[in-house]
Scaffold this motif. Structure first.
Motif, PDB file in Angstrom:
ATOM      1  N   ILE A  65       0.841  -1.203   0.000  1.00 34.21           N
ATOM      2  CA  ILE A  65       0.000   0.000   0.000  1.00 34.21           C
ATOM      3  C   ILE A  65       0.876   1.253   0.000  1.00 34.21           C
ATOM      4  O   ILE A  65       0.647   2.190  -0.773  1.00 34.21           O
ATOM      5  N   LEU A  66       1.904   1.279   0.869  1.00 30.02           N
ATOM      6  CA  LEU A  66       2.753   2.470   0.969  1.00 30.02           C
ATOM      7  C   LEU A  66       3.487   2.726  -0.354  1.00 30.02           C
ATOM      8  O   LEU A  66       3.583   3.872  -0.797  1.00 30.02           O
ATOM      9  N   ASN A  67       3.991   1.649  -0.948  1.00 25.60           N
ATOM     10  CA  ASN A  67       4.696   1.800  -2.234  1.00 25.60           C
ATOM     11  C   ASN A  67       3.767   2.343  -3.315  1.00 25.60           C
ATOM     12  O   ASN A  67       4.181   3.144  -4.157  1.00 25.60           O
ATOM     13  N   ILE A  68       2.516   1.920  -3.291  1.00 20.52           N
ATOM     14  CA  ILE A  68       1.551   2.395  -4.287  1.00 20.52           C
ATOM     15  C   ILE A  68       1.193   3.858  -4.012  1.00 20.52           C
ATOM     16  O   ILE A  68       1.139   4.681  -4.931  1.00 20.52           O
ATOM     17  N   LEU A  69       0.997   4.224  -2.740  1.00 26.33           N
ATOM     18  CA  LEU A  69       0.690   5.629  -2.400  1.00 26.33           C
ATOM     19  C   LEU A  69       1.841   6.550  -2.811  1.00 26.33           C
ATOM     20  O   LEU A  69       1.616   7.707  -3.162  1.00 26.33           O
ATOM     21  N   GLY A  70       3.080   6.029  -2.739  1.00 28.61           N
ATOM     22  CA  GLY A  70       4.255   6.841  -3.040  1.00 28.61           C
ATOM     23  C   GLY A  70       4.677   6.800  -4.497  1.00 28.61           C
ATOM     24  O   GLY A  70       5.709   7.348  -4.853  1.00 28.61           O
ATOM     25  N   GLY A  71       3.901   6.126  -5.338  1.00 28.44           N
ATOM     26  CA  GLY A  71       4.238   6.061  -6.756  1.00 28.44           C
ATOM     27  C   GLY A  71       5.456   5.209  -7.042  1.00 28.44           C
ATOM     28  O   GLY A  71       6.086   5.343  -8.084  1.00 28.44           O
ATOM     29  N   MET A  72       5.813   4.315  -6.104  1.00 25.98           N
ATOM     30  CA  MET A  72       6.953   3.427  -6.329  1.00 25.98           C
ATOM     31  C   MET A  72       6.510   2.120  -6.973  1.00 25.98           C
ATOM     32  O   MET A  72       7.329   1.335  -7.438  1.00 25.98           O
ATOM     33  N   ASP A  73       5.216   1.886  -6.958  1.00 29.54           N
ATOM     34  CA  ASP A  73       4.651   0.680  -7.558  1.00 29.54           C
ATOM     35  C   ASP A  73       3.249   1.052  -8.038  1.00 29.54           C
ATOM     36  O   ASP A  73       2.669   2.025  -7.538  1.00 29.54           O
ATOM     37  N   SER A  74       2.725   0.333  -9.015  1.00 26.05           N
ATOM     38  CA  SER A  74       1.388   0.624  -9.544  1.00 26.05           C
ATOM     39  C   SER A  74       0.426  -0.478  -9.128  1.00 26.05           C
ATOM     40  O   SER A  74       0.806  -1.644  -9.078  1.00 26.05           O
ATOM     41  N   PRO A  75      -0.833  -0.129  -8.842  1.00 23.20           N
ATOM     42  CA  PRO A  75      -1.795  -1.168  -8.496  1.00 23.20           C
ATOM     43  C   PRO A  75      -2.163  -1.986  -9.734  1.00 23.20           C
ATOM     44  O   PRO A  75      -2.038  -1.490 -10.859  1.00 23.20           O
ATOM     45  N   SER A 129      -5.255  -3.000 -10.155  1.00 28.05           N
ATOM     46  CA  SER A 129      -6.473  -2.263 -10.520  1.00 28.05           C
ATOM     47  C   SER A 129      -6.897  -1.393  -9.354  1.00 28.05           C
ATOM     48  O   SER A 129      -6.407  -1.557  -8.235  1.00 28.05           O
ATOM     49  N   GLY A 130      -7.789  -0.459  -9.619  1.00 28.36           N
ATOM     50  CA  GLY A 130      -8.296   0.420  -8.574  1.00 28.36           C
ATOM     51  C   GLY A 130      -7.868   1.860  -8.761  1.00 28.36           C
ATOM     52  O   GLY A 130      -7.033   2.163  -9.621  1.00 28.36           O
ATOM     53  N   GLN A 131      -8.470   2.761  -7.955  1.00 25.48           N
ATOM     54  CA  GLN A 131      -8.153   4.188  -8.018  1.00 25.48           C
ATOM     55  C   GLN A 131      -7.336   4.612  -6.791  1.00 25.48           C
ATOM     56  O   GLN A 131      -7.644   4.200  -5.673  1.00 25.48           O
ATOM     57  N   ILE A 132      -6.305   5.428  -7.049  1.00 30.36           N
ATOM     58  CA  ILE A 132      -5.470   5.989  -5.978  1.00 30.36           C
ATOM     59  C   ILE A 132      -5.523   7.510  -6.168  1.00 30.36           C
ATOM     60  O   ILE A 132      -4.655   8.098  -6.821  1.00 30.36           O
ATOM     61  N   VAL A 133      -6.560   8.131  -5.626  1.00 34.97           N
ATOM     62  CA  VAL A 133      -6.765   9.556  -5.874  1.00 34.97           C
ATOM     63  C   VAL A 133      -6.087  10.355  -4.760  1.00 34.97           C
ATOM     64  O   VAL A 133      -6.418  10.213  -3.582  1.00 34.97           O
ATOM     65  N   ALA A 175      -2.881   6.298 -10.237  1.00 33.02           N
ATOM     66  CA  ALA A 175      -2.827   4.987 -10.902  1.00 33.02           C
ATOM     67  C   ALA A 175      -2.811   5.144 -12.421  1.00 33.02           C
ATOM     68  O   ALA A 175      -2.437   4.219 -13.134  1.00 33.02           O
ATOM     69  N   THR A 176      -3.200   6.337 -12.901  1.00 31.14           N
ATOM     70  CA  THR A 176      -3.201   6.567 -14.355  1.00 31.14           C
ATOM     71  C   THR A 176      -1.913   7.245 -14.828  1.00 31.14           C
ATOM     72  O   THR A 176      -1.740   7.476 -16.022  1.00 31.14           O
ATOM     73  N   PHE A 177      -0.989   7.548 -13.903  1.00 31.38           N
ATOM     74  CA  PHE A 177       0.236   8.263 -14.277  1.00 31.38           C
ATOM     75  C   PHE A 177       1.154   7.389 -15.129  1.00 31.38           C
ATOM     76  O   PHE A 177       1.293   6.189 -14.881  1.00 31.38           O
ATOM     77  N   ASN A 178       1.846   8.017 -16.078  1.00 31.81           N
ATOM     78  CA  ASN A 178       2.917   7.318 -16.786  1.00 31.81           C
ATOM     79  C   ASN A 178       4.215   7.459 -15.975  1.00 31.81           C
ATOM     80  O   ASN A 178       4.243   8.126 -14.937  1.00 31.81           O
ATOM     81  N   ALA A 179       5.290   6.840 -16.493  1.00 29.46           N
ATOM     82  CA  ALA A 179       6.545   6.783 -15.732  1.00 29.46           C
ATOM     83  C   ALA A 179       7.075   8.186 -15.405  1.00 29.46           C
ATOM     84  O   ALA A 179       7.561   8.429 -14.297  1.00 29.46           O
ATOM     85  N   ARG A 180       6.957   9.107 -16.369  1.00 30.17           N
ATOM     86  CA  ARG A 180       7.483  10.458 -16.145  1.00 30.17           C
ATOM     87  C   ARG A 180       6.692  11.189 -15.064  1.00 30.17           C
ATOM     88  O   ARG A 180       7.264  11.852 -14.197  1.00 30.17           O
TER      89      ARG A 180
END
Ligand code: ADP
Ligand code: ADP
Length: 229
Positions: A49-59, A61-65, A72-77
């Protein structure tokens, strides 16, 4: 709208033939300027969860608003920019750069962001003005963690993500570190998220999200969180 809204987040890892579900249908809210503890035993899915909140990993599925944007819709940049500018990370083992001084460790972090704070001023606020020219190996564990917190705060992010921040510290030193994180949320209005397996730490939180076996089992709100003492 809450500052963070996680909705129906799943994360699975493929290990050969086996699929490991690290997060299963995780949903929760975190309010701006609050202190949240994500509590659960080892293997529960907290780091995921922490890695996903910090943009270090992508879910999977689901929304991380976060602040109105679904990361969750961000590209690598976009993720790189988000991690750099919007998040301060605090780790169990500090992750300081050994051949840089206290001051240089913090300066390195502020040098890559636009709206960074004055490193020496922030180090003074965490009580390290006497330690500016020391290297990590010359500092106690508690001091190293305070450098790491100063480094995170000096970037001036809205969100501070902390992975077992007192896990390597003795009880008294850990209390000082928790006090700093509490001050960060209550005095400086940072949104602070701490993951831990320690239910004592959870008492100081405004909200405790209980995670077990990949799922949110309970969400507990404290109208009068216990101060660090
Ligand atoms: P916690 O932080 O609560 O200890 P984690 O989020 O680290 O839990 O792990 C949750 C589950 O996901 C565990 O079963 C763990 O083994 C698995 N896991 C975590 N990261 C990976 C990975 N990169 N590859 C495969 N499995 C992983
Ligand atoms: P703690 O109680 O947090 O474990 P220590 O006993 O490790 O603290 O250190 C106590 C004090 O001694 C701290 O202020 C620390 O900065 C200082 N200190 C420890 N090791 C060194 C060193 N190698 N060089 C300079 N100062 C040190």
């Amino acid at each position: 709208m809450a500052y963070i809204e996680v909705r129906n987040e799943f994360k699975t890892y493929q290990m050969g033939e086996t699929e490991i579900v690290a997060n299963r249908d995780v949903s929760f809210d975190i309010e701006a300027g609050s202190l949240t503890v994500i509590l659960g035993p080892s293997g529960a899915g907290k780091s995921t969860i922490l890695n996903i909140l910090g943009g270090m990993d992508s879910p999977t599925s689901g929304q991380i608003v976060i602040d109105g944007t679904d990361i969750a819709t961000f590209n690598a940049r976009q993720l790189t920019r988000f991690r750099r500018d919007d998040i301060g990370f605090v780790f169990q083992f500090y992750n300081l750069i050994p051949n840089l001084s206290t001051r240089e460790n913090v300066e390195l972090a502020t040098s890559i962001v636009k709206d960074g704070l004055d490193p020496v001023k922030v180090l003074d606020e965490v009580g390290l003005s006497e330690r500016l020219d020391n290297f990590p190996s010359q500092l106690s564990g508690g001091e190293q963690q305070r450098v790491a917190i100063a480094r995170a705060l000096a970037k001036n992010p809205k969100l501070l993500l902390c992975d077992e921040p007192t896990g390597a510290l003795d009880y008294e030193t850990g209390k000082q570190v928790l006090q700093l994180l509490s001050d960060a949320s209550r005095t400086f209005h940072k949104t602070v998220v701490i993951i831990t397996h320690n239910s004592e730490i959870a008492k100081m939180a405004d909200r405790v999200i209980h995670i077990n076996d990949a799922k949110v089992r309970d969400v507990e709100n404290h109208s009068n969180p216990t101060p660090v003492s």
